[in-house]
Design a protein around this motif. Sequence first.
Motif, PDB file in Angstrom:
ATOM      1  N   ALA A 189       0.825  -1.206   0.000  1.00 39.70           N
ATOM      2  CA  ALA A 189       0.000   0.000   0.000  1.00 39.70           C
ATOM      3  C   ALA A 189       0.858   1.254   0.000  1.00 39.70           C
ATOM      4  N   THR A 190       1.962   1.218   0.746  1.00 40.03           N
ATOM      5  CA  THR A 190       2.867   2.367   0.777  1.00 40.03           C
ATOM      6  C   THR A 190       3.531   2.557  -0.579  1.00 40.03           C
ATOM      7  N   LEU A 194       3.391   5.753  -3.294  1.00 44.95           N
ATOM      8  CA  LEU A 194       4.558   6.403  -3.894  1.00 44.95           C
ATOM      9  C   LEU A 194       4.479   6.402  -5.419  1.00 44.95           C
ATOM     10  N   LEU A 195       3.953   5.310  -5.974  1.00 40.48           N
ATOM     11  CA  LEU A 195       3.880   5.168  -7.429  1.00 40.48           C
ATOM     12  C   LEU A 195       2.700   5.910  -8.043  1.00 40.48           C
ATOM     13  N   PRO A 274      12.437   6.964  -3.806  1.00 42.76           N
ATOM     14  CA  PRO A 274      12.362   5.905  -2.782  1.00 42.76           C
ATOM     15  C   PRO A 274      11.530   4.704  -3.212  1.00 42.76           C
ATOM     16  N   ALA A 275      10.789   4.821  -4.326  1.00 43.34           N
ATOM     17  CA  ALA A 275      10.000   3.682  -4.811  1.00 43.34           C
ATOM     18  C   ALA A 275      10.816   2.748  -5.693  1.00 43.34           C
TER      19      ALA A 275
END
Length: 384
Positions: A189-190, A194-195, A274-275
């Motif tokens: 989910a995080t 990010l995406l 960070p993704a």
Amino acid sequence: MAEPVTICVVSSGRADYGLIRPILDALRADPRTVGQLLLTGTHADDRFGSEADGRLLADALVPMPLEGDGAAAAARGAAAVLTGVVEALERLKPDAVLIVGDRYEILAVAQAAMLLRLPLIHLGGGDVTEGAIDEGIRHAVSKLAQVHLVTHAEAARRLRQLGEEDWRIHTVGNPSLDSLSAAAALPDATLASLLGRPLGADNLLVCFHPVTLLPDGGRAEFRALLAALGELPESTHLWITRPNADPGHDALNRHLDDWAAGRANVSIHAALGPAYLPLMARCRAVVGNSSSGLTETPSLGIPTVNVGVRQQGRLAGATVFHCAGEAGAIRAALARAMAADLTGATNPYGDGKTVPRILSVLTSQPERDTLMHKRFIDIEVAGG
């Protein structure tokens, strides 16, 4: 108690930020060291992706103006980097400068450190990439550097072949591998947040950069890659990062945008920040000509399809499948990669324990005068 050593860590863009960030964190956490962050290159140019946390952490930001897509524009941009970095280093007053790799703007940073008589610590020397101008830049930076942090034993051997003293060379591995466990554990989910969209049922990560030693800058290879990707099922989601700032990026971007129009299974990102590593960990393969497919992906146990000549000559493990920049060859390499049993495959670039080794090296260097006076070590040739 000795004064802490101040090391200015330099990043010139998304390609090296993942390598230097864990080093910077370690320097700032250790009482023996002070870590400074200088951002330059494309960090101030949103066309190539922004590392937002990097801007927040930075002690200095030196823009690199790129007014055009050709070699002359790159040269003018590098000249601006030289001037800006000299001014930043004069203000920051570090004891040493740490840089990564082989970008043309990084050569300007190395020149600035040399002119200011600051010891230069170089991460990534001794590698080989015969298909890009990066090859010559990397070796030039190595000759300007006083301390070498290399990612594998072959690289160390090449630096000795370049006449570098053995005590200056330290085989440490790739520091970005130290972040892989945490990246792989990021909740879906995080990552989707990010995406900007959820993962597909089947995912590929695609990274292709200009090929600076080819007359067409790699356009034919890129067209072939997109043709091969276009034949994959629509259930395969393609996560594509835009090309870096090398000459020829505009032409690749235009072709990418034209090809991607109307394709619901394609997501294009200037940079994934960070993704990037969490996404890589969830993909069936990495496809393109980015060094990360050779240096980082193997630690995740997934295959890389390395397209064309840009990474030609670089050390590669059993998880990497090389192919010509032709649609048929790319299709065949994808099929081999997807069917491969990679059980037991290892990453020749390290074990995920690099940063402690780097910190040990950085806190045990001799005095500046000893570092700055280099000797060229001749290699004795049998029968010579």
